[in-house]
Motif scaffolding. Structure first.
Motif, PDB file in Angstrom:
ATOM      1  N   SER A  37       0.814  -1.214   0.000  1.00  0.00           N
ATOM      2  CA  SER A  37       0.000   0.000   0.000  1.00  0.00           C
ATOM      3  C   SER A  37       0.848   1.265   0.000  1.00  0.00           C
ATOM      4  O   SER A  37       0.346   2.351  -0.278  1.00  0.00           O
ATOM      5  CB  SER A  37      -0.931   0.006   1.208  1.00  0.00           C
ATOM      6  N   LYS A  38       2.120   1.145   0.305  1.00  0.00           N
ATOM      7  CA  LYS A  38       3.008   2.307   0.326  1.00  0.00           C
ATOM      8  C   LYS A  38       3.795   2.445  -0.978  1.00  0.00           C
ATOM      9  O   LYS A  38       4.702   3.266  -1.063  1.00  0.00           O
ATOM     10  CB  LYS A  38       3.978   2.206   1.497  1.00  0.00           C
ATOM     11  N   SER A  39       3.450   1.658  -1.935  1.00  0.00           N
ATOM     12  CA  SER A  39       4.200   1.666  -3.189  1.00  0.00           C
ATOM     13  C   SER A  39       3.861   2.882  -4.027  1.00  0.00           C
ATOM     14  O   SER A  39       2.782   3.463  -3.923  1.00  0.00           O
ATOM     15  CB  SER A  39       3.889   0.400  -4.000  1.00  0.00           C
ATOM     16  N   ILE A  40       4.811   3.266  -4.856  1.00  0.00           N
ATOM     17  CA  ILE A  40       4.624   4.300  -5.875  1.00  0.00           C
ATOM     18  C   ILE A  40       4.819   3.625  -7.229  1.00  0.00           C
ATOM     19  O   ILE A  40       5.866   3.044  -7.497  1.00  0.00           O
ATOM     20  CB  ILE A  40       5.625   5.458  -5.702  1.00  0.00           C
ATOM     21  N   ILE A  41       3.800   3.701  -8.041  1.00  0.00           N
ATOM     22  CA  ILE A  41       3.848   3.051  -9.356  1.00  0.00           C
ATOM     23  C   ILE A  41       4.294   4.082 -10.377  1.00  0.00           C
ATOM     24  O   ILE A  41       3.631   5.104 -10.572  1.00  0.00           O
ATOM     25  CB  ILE A  41       2.477   2.473  -9.729  1.00  0.00           C
ATOM     26  N   PHE A  42       5.420   3.805 -11.025  1.00  0.00           N
ATOM     27  CA  PHE A  42       5.992   4.722 -12.009  1.00  0.00           C
ATOM     28  C   PHE A  42       5.768   4.132 -13.401  1.00  0.00           C
ATOM     29  O   PHE A  42       6.154   2.992 -13.675  1.00  0.00           O
ATOM     30  CB  PHE A  42       7.481   4.935 -11.739  1.00  0.00           C
ATOM     31  N   VAL A  43       5.133   4.909 -14.271  1.00  0.00           N
ATOM     32  CA  VAL A  43       4.800   4.453 -15.623  1.00  0.00           C
ATOM     33  C   VAL A  43       5.551   5.305 -16.635  1.00  0.00           C
ATOM     34  O   VAL A  43       5.448   6.534 -16.622  1.00  0.00           O
ATOM     35  CB  VAL A  43       3.278   4.538 -15.874  1.00  0.00           C
ATOM     36  N   GLN A  44       6.300   4.647 -17.525  1.00  0.00           N
ATOM     37  CA  GLN A  44       7.082   5.342 -18.544  1.00  0.00           C
ATOM     38  C   GLN A  44       6.163   5.914 -19.634  1.00  0.00           C
ATOM     39  O   GLN A  44       5.001   5.493 -19.770  1.00  0.00           O
ATOM     40  CB  GLN A  44       8.098   4.384 -19.164  1.00  0.00           C
ATOM     41  N   PRO A  45       6.665   6.878 -20.438  1.00  0.00           N
ATOM     42  CA  PRO A  45       5.820   7.506 -21.473  1.00  0.00           C
ATOM     43  C   PRO A  45       5.238   6.541 -22.493  1.00  0.00           C
ATOM     44  O   PRO A  45       4.175   6.790 -23.056  1.00  0.00           O
ATOM     45  CB  PRO A  45       6.774   8.508 -22.139  1.00  0.00           C
ATOM     46  N   ASN A  46       5.924   5.431 -22.774  1.00  0.00           N
ATOM     47  CA  ASN A  46       5.429   4.489 -23.788  1.00  0.00           C
ATOM     48  C   ASN A  46       4.774   3.262 -23.143  1.00  0.00           C
ATOM     49  O   ASN A  46       4.749   2.190 -23.725  1.00  0.00           O
ATOM     50  CB  ASN A  46       6.563   4.050 -24.705  1.00  0.00           C
ATOM     51  N   GLU A  47       4.237   3.435 -21.932  1.00  0.00           N
ATOM     52  CA  GLU A  47       3.633   2.323 -21.207  1.00  0.00           C
ATOM     53  C   GLU A  47       2.275   2.726 -20.619  1.00  0.00           C
ATOM     54  O   GLU A  47       1.955   3.907 -20.491  1.00  0.00           O
ATOM     55  CB  GLU A  47       4.544   1.864 -20.054  1.00  0.00           C
ATOM     56  N   HIS A  66       2.406   7.496  -9.724  1.00  0.00           N
ATOM     57  CA  HIS A  66       1.125   7.255  -9.068  1.00  0.00           C
ATOM     58  C   HIS A  66       1.361   6.704  -7.668  1.00  0.00           C
ATOM     59  O   HIS A  66       1.855   5.577  -7.505  1.00  0.00           O
ATOM     60  CB  HIS A  66       0.284   6.270  -9.887  1.00  0.00           C
ATOM     61  N   ASN A  67       1.007   7.501  -6.657  1.00  0.00           N
ATOM     62  CA  ASN A  67       1.097   7.078  -5.262  1.00  0.00           C
ATOM     63  C   ASN A  67      -0.163   6.298  -4.919  1.00  0.00           C
ATOM     64  O   ASN A  67      -1.282   6.801  -5.090  1.00  0.00           O
ATOM     65  CB  ASN A  67       1.238   8.298  -4.353  1.00  0.00           C
ATOM     66  N   VAL A  68       0.005   5.079  -4.437  1.00  0.00           N
ATOM     67  CA  VAL A  68      -1.143   4.226  -4.161  1.00  0.00           C
ATOM     68  C   VAL A  68      -2.074   4.867  -3.139  1.00  0.00           C
ATOM     69  O   VAL A  68      -3.302   4.749  -3.226  1.00  0.00           O
ATOM     70  CB  VAL A  68      -0.670   2.837  -3.686  1.00  0.00           C
ATOM     71  N   GLN A  69      -1.527   5.593  -2.177  1.00  0.00           N
ATOM     72  CA  GLN A  69      -2.337   6.169  -1.106  1.00  0.00           C
ATOM     73  C   GLN A  69      -2.837   7.586  -1.424  1.00  0.00           C
ATOM     74  O   GLN A  69      -3.512   8.193  -0.594  1.00  0.00           O
ATOM     75  CB  GLN A  69      -1.540   6.188   0.195  1.00  0.00           C
ATOM     76  N   SER A  70      -2.516   8.099  -2.618  1.00  0.00           N
ATOM     77  CA  SER A  70      -2.986   9.432  -2.978  1.00  0.00           C
ATOM     78  C   SER A  70      -4.502   9.424  -3.156  1.00  0.00           C
ATOM     79  O   SER A  70      -5.065   8.483  -3.713  1.00  0.00           O
ATOM     80  CB  SER A  70      -2.311   9.881  -4.280  1.00  0.00           C
TER      81      SER A  70
END
Length: 285
Positions: A37-47, A66-70
């Motif tokens: 739940s404390k993870s931050i999901i980082f998505v690249q421009p082509n993903e 993207h912060n999961v808890q945001s």
């Protein structure tokens, strides 16, 4: 090849700066045990990231951080709705490539006159609905590649190619390339749309007889030679590769009369004696 994690950031990048999303990777499945739940999901421009929790898509995340808890994150709404303090163990993050991809499918069919043909079709596509694709393909590991999609669609392409060339004779086959392309496009487009993939274009790269000799004769014929001369020139080339002196006569279409000594393993003197003997017998008669 394991994925290294920097802190609580979930990404397709490794520690050395390279990416798990190689040019032939369509989907990468992130190891689910690392999602918290404390993870931050980082998505690249082509993903695009697809987050699946308990077998359902809970979020499709565009490029960015993207912060999961945001509060703006759809995953935080999931946590508050079910009063979870942490994401369930069956949370999986799929990364889908949004760039253009190409696959090539090679197969064998036959003409109406039963001549086996080898075909090669190039398919250009891109993923438009990654959540559909995630639920319609099977993973043998953590990645789903172009080669996996090629195996997935090859039976349909073989059916569409055969639906045209099975009813065409060999001498007319090259006039039907456009029909083959249209048939493959018409059959493949709705099929790919159902799994969240947009078909960009289809191109027939190769459509040739399996037999090398027949293929060479057709090439000579297409240069403007008649079939008889094309066959003769092909045979002349085969004889030349074997250092056969009859190759020139074959190319010119002139009969070749070899020296008798080249046909029988006899001394020249003995051959001449036999020939003289035959001449004398004919005079006596």
């Amino acid at each position: 090849m394991s994925l290294q994690i920097r802190g609580s950031v979930i990404s397709t990048e490794r520690e050395n700066g390279t990416s798990m999303m190689a040019e032939d990777v369509i989907i990468f499945r992130y190891p689910k045990e690392e999602v918290t739940s404390k993870s931050i999901i980082f998505v690249q421009p082509n993903e695009t990231a697809v987050v699946v929790i308990q077998g359902q898509v809970q979020a499709v995340l565009p490029p960015g951080t993207h912060n999961v808890q945001s509060p703006q994150n759809p995953l935080s709404s999931f946590l508050s709705r079910f009063r979870y303090n942490a994401l369930p163990f069956d949370t999986i993050v799929f990364y889908a490539s949004t760039t253009r991809h190409e696959v090539r499918i090679v197969g064998v069919s036959q003409t109406q006159d039963l001549v086996p043909l080898t075909y090669e079709v190039a398919v250009y596509y891109r993923v438009t609905d990654p959540s559909k694709l995630v639920f319609n393909v099977q993973f043998g590991g953590n990645v789903f590649k172009d080669a996996d999609l090629a195996r997935y669609v090859s039976p349909m392409i073989d059916q569409e190619v055969s639906s045209i060339i099975n009813y065409v004779k060999l001498y007319e086959i090259f006039k039907k390339l456009t029909d083959v392309t249209n048939a493959v496009s018409a059959g493949l487009k709705p099929f790919l749309t159902e799994i969240g993939v947009e078909l960009i274009s289809v191109r027939v790269i190769r459509l040739l007889p399996q037999d090398d000799e027949l293929r060479r004769i057709i090439q000579l014929r297409d240069l403007g030679l008649d079939v008889e001369k094309a066959i003769r020139l092909y045979l002349a080339g085969s004889l030349t590769s074997k250092n056969d002196p009859a190759s020139v006569n074959m190319a010119l279409g002139i009969p070749y009369y070899p020296n008798l000594s080249t046909l029988v393993n006899l001394p020249d003197n003995l051959i001449r004696v036999n020939l003289r003997g035959n001449d004398q017998e004919q005079k006596q008669q």
